[in-house]
Design an enzyme around this catalytic site. Structure first.
Site, PDB file in Angstrom:
ATOM      1  N   SER A  12       0.576  -1.528   0.275  1.00 41.27           N
ATOM      2  CA  SER A  12       0.262   0.120  -0.158  1.00 41.27           C
ATOM      3  C   SER A  12       0.972   1.202  -0.018  1.00 41.27           C
ATOM      4  CB  SER A  12      -0.574  -0.183   1.274  1.00 41.27           C
ATOM      5  OG  SER A  12       0.028  -0.080   2.488  1.00 41.27           O
ATOM      6  N   SER A 132      14.161  -7.996   4.164  1.00 42.07           N
ATOM      7  CA  SER A 132      14.883  -7.863   6.160  1.00 42.07           C
ATOM      8  C   SER A 132      15.767  -6.420   6.214  1.00 42.07           C
ATOM      9  CB  SER A 132      16.622  -8.643   6.159  1.00 42.07           C
ATOM     10  OG  SER A 132      16.404  -8.431   7.027  1.00 42.07           O
ATOM     11  N   TYR A 146      12.528  -5.670  17.652  1.00 43.49           N
ATOM     12  CA  TYR A 146      12.851  -5.182  15.838  1.00 43.49           C
ATOM     13  C   TYR A 146      14.084  -5.398  15.508  1.00 43.49           C
ATOM     14  CZ  TYR A 146      13.822  -3.071  11.419  1.00 43.49           C
ATOM     15  OH  TYR A 146      13.625  -3.211   9.810  1.00 43.49           O
ATOM     16  N   LYS A 150      14.647  -9.250  12.285  1.00 44.66           N
ATOM     17  CA  LYS A 150      15.260  -9.113  11.809  1.00 44.66           C
ATOM     18  C   LYS A 150      16.034 -10.664  11.395  1.00 44.66           C
ATOM     19  CE  LYS A 150      12.504  -6.534   9.231  1.00 44.66           C
ATOM     20  NZ  LYS A 150      11.479  -6.546   7.764  1.00 44.66           N
TER      21      LYS A 150
END
Length: 305
Positions: A12, A132, A146, A150
């Site tokens: 989006s 990633s 976070y 990853k």
């Protein structure tokens, strides 16, 4: 020549949207997937398809994949781009938020991959592209959850690559660095929301300052740079296993590769060190614009769209 079919999640805005548009320009049949299909009008206008999908909702994901298979009979490329960054000191971030980040960034990625693999494996062709981050190789204060997601994507991708090689399916990791998208603003707001008035307040302000500087630096890239890298990878005869982009990201990943942990720790501490002013401001906390312009919930919805 038969046109290849690509599914791009998180389409989006930002990297996902630009990737869908770039693949359309290169002749792919493209399905952009996001929580809000209405936000993908640019993809539809360019000749692509918009499909509503929430990567954390198994029913939604299955319905999206089933629709593509019914309409096209195949999915040749999956770009796992949906994800978001939520920052804050580990001590301050609720475990529910940590779980949410793993649900979107790791389990959502794995779930949709499971659904597209049978067809790829049967045809002995296909490419899985996992977005990633250089955050899957380096680390920052207040970014534990976070970075954990990853690092997980990196390990998952490595195992998947050797697992699928005998079946003719390729796995590629893309490691964006500083890219001018919504991600940076969402991360800054979450850091201030979670830690802006806690014992980590000075570090939160330093993080916000550093991320803002990265966004405005000459080394930051635009989403179309990452999109071109992804398109090059899926059209290459023999793609590399990893692509760090832009050039500044290659430098940072290379630096991490050669520096010992303690030396890299020192570098990170210096980059993210609070100033005297930030320490003083944190001693007298105020409501900060960075923490009130949008809620973390709104940020998650945009980033996972």
């Amino acid at each position: 020549m038969e046109r290849r079919v690509a599914l791009v999640t998180g389409a989006s805005s930002g990297i996902g949207e630009q990737t869908a548009l770039e693949l359309l320009r290169r002749g792919f049949i493209v399905y952009g997937a996001a929580r809000r299909a209405a936000r993908m009008s640019a993809i539809v206008d360019a000749g692509g398809h918009a499909i509503a999908m929430d990567v954390t909702d198994d029913t939604s994901v299955r319905a999206a994949v089933d629709r593509i298979l019914a309409e096209q009979g195949r999915i040749d490329v999956l770009v796992n781009n949906a994800g978001y960054g939520s920052y804050g000191a580990l001590e301050d971030v609720p475990i529910d938020e940590a779980r949410r980040q793993f649900e979107v960034n790791v389990f959502g990625l794995a779930g949709i991959t499971q659904l597209v693999l049978p067809g790829m494996r049967e045809r002995r062709s296909g490419t899985i592209v996992n977005i990633s981050s250089i955050g899957g190789r380096i680390y920052e204060p207040l970014g534990a959850w976070y970075h954990a997601t990853k690092f997980a994507v990196e390990g998952l991708s490595d195992s998947l690559r050797v697992e699928l090689e005998p079946h003719g399916v390729r796995v590629v990791v893309i490691q964006p660095g500083a890219i001018r998208t919504e991600w940076n603003g969402i991360s800054r707001r979450s850091a201030m929301e979670r830690s802006g008035t806690t014992a980590y307040a000075a570090q939160a302000r330093a993080l916000v300052r550093t991320l803002e500087a990265a966004d405005e630096s000459a080394g930051a890239g635009e989403p179309h740079v990452v999109a071109a890298t992804i398109a090059n990878a899926v059209t290459a005869r023999r793609p590399r296993t990893r692509y760090a982009t832009p050039v500044s990201a290659k430098f940072i990943v290379g630096l991490r590769r050669v520096l010992p942990d303690r030396v890299f720790d020192l570098l990170i501490r210096r980059i993210f060190a609070p100033t005297k002013a930030e320490f003083a401001e944190s001693a007298n906390p105020r409501v900060d614009e960075a923490s009130t312009t949008a809620s973390p919930v709104a940020g998650r919805e945009r980033a996972a769209a």
